[in-house]
Scaffold this motif. Structure first.
Motif, short mmCIF file in Angstrom:
data_model
loop_
_atom_site.label_atom_id
_atom_site.label_comp_id
_atom_site.label_asym_id
_atom_site.label_seq_id
_atom_site.Cartn_x
_atom_site.Cartn_y
_atom_site.Cartn_z
N ASP A 123 -25.61 85.46 5.28
CA ASP A 123 -24.98 84.87 6.43
C ASP A 123 -25.80 85.19 7.77
O ASP A 123 -25.39 84.66 8.77
N THR A 124 -26.77 86.15 7.88
CA THR A 124 -27.58 86.31 8.82
C THR A 124 -29.27 86.01 8.56
O THR A 124 -30.13 86.48 9.08
N ARG A 125 -29.37 84.97 7.64
CA ARG A 125 -30.49 84.64 7.12
C ARG A 125 -30.72 83.09 7.52
O ARG A 125 -30.43 82.28 6.74
#
Length: 203
Positions: A123-125
């Protein structure tokens, strides 16, 4: 064996080999993560050579995307397809939820829900893998909302904003998945089933 028949046999064997590799990859990804899904690790688990894997997947990203697609097919086979056979939107919505919980309870994936596992990983990549996961998550939420809206409009469920209903129902599903994976206690899945039944009765 003629050349044509031999070529067809090679293609069939190649499809079977790819299917076996991806079945292994989907299960590994829920434990080791998609980022941890190395060619070497997968080759060892699948019992084939690394060169054999490279013949199917040109890069780690290709392997990750193919693994996501394979998981999507399993969800279609076990959850979405059967649920869509139900006679009305209310029954379809309940089936989507119950079949999701059944899949978790049956340990189809050793690490619980495939998408719950890999969404939190990516989700943060930024990148194509995250974009694909976000697209599939959106499709799932839209499916829940659409079935709720249809059931509401048919007078089968109470008046509730469909997007809110989808959010609430998905929250029950994923909390139950997370607690089941953590404790291996099926009572959390039963709690989710009761909560969802009550929610759809009084939404």
């Amino acid at each position: 064996m003629t050349d044509g028949a031999q070529n067809r046999r090679v293609r069939v064997d190649g499809v079977r080999s790819r299917r076996m590799i991806l079945d292994t990859a989907v299960k590994l990804a829920t434990v080791d993560g998609l980022a941890g899904l190395s060619i070497a690790r997968l080759a060892e688990a699948a019992g084939i050579s690394k060169s054999g894997l490279f013949a199917h997947f040109g890069s780690k990203e290709d392997l990750q995307l193919a693994t996501i697609d394979a998981a999507t097919e399993i969800y279609g086979r076990d959850i979405v397809g059967p649920a869509m056979q139900e006679p009305d939107s209310s029954a379809r919505l309940r089936a989507l939820c119950n079949l999701f919980l059944d899949q978790v309870e049956n340990d189809v994936f050793p690490g619980g829900c495939f998408f719950s596992s890999v969404n939190s990983e990516f989700d943060t990549r930024p990148g194509i893998v995250r974009d694909r996961l976000a697209e599939l998550q959106t499709q799932w939420m839209e499916l829940l909302a659409a079935e709720y809206a249809a059931a509401r409009d048919a007078g089968l469920l109470p008046d509730e904003e469909p997007e809110q209903a989808a959010f609430d129902l998905n929250s029950y599903l994923h909390l139950a998945n997370d607690l089941y994976v953590l404790y291996r206690d099926r009572s959390y899945l039963d709690r989710a089933r009761r909560s969802i039944a009550a929610y759809l009765a009084t939404a």
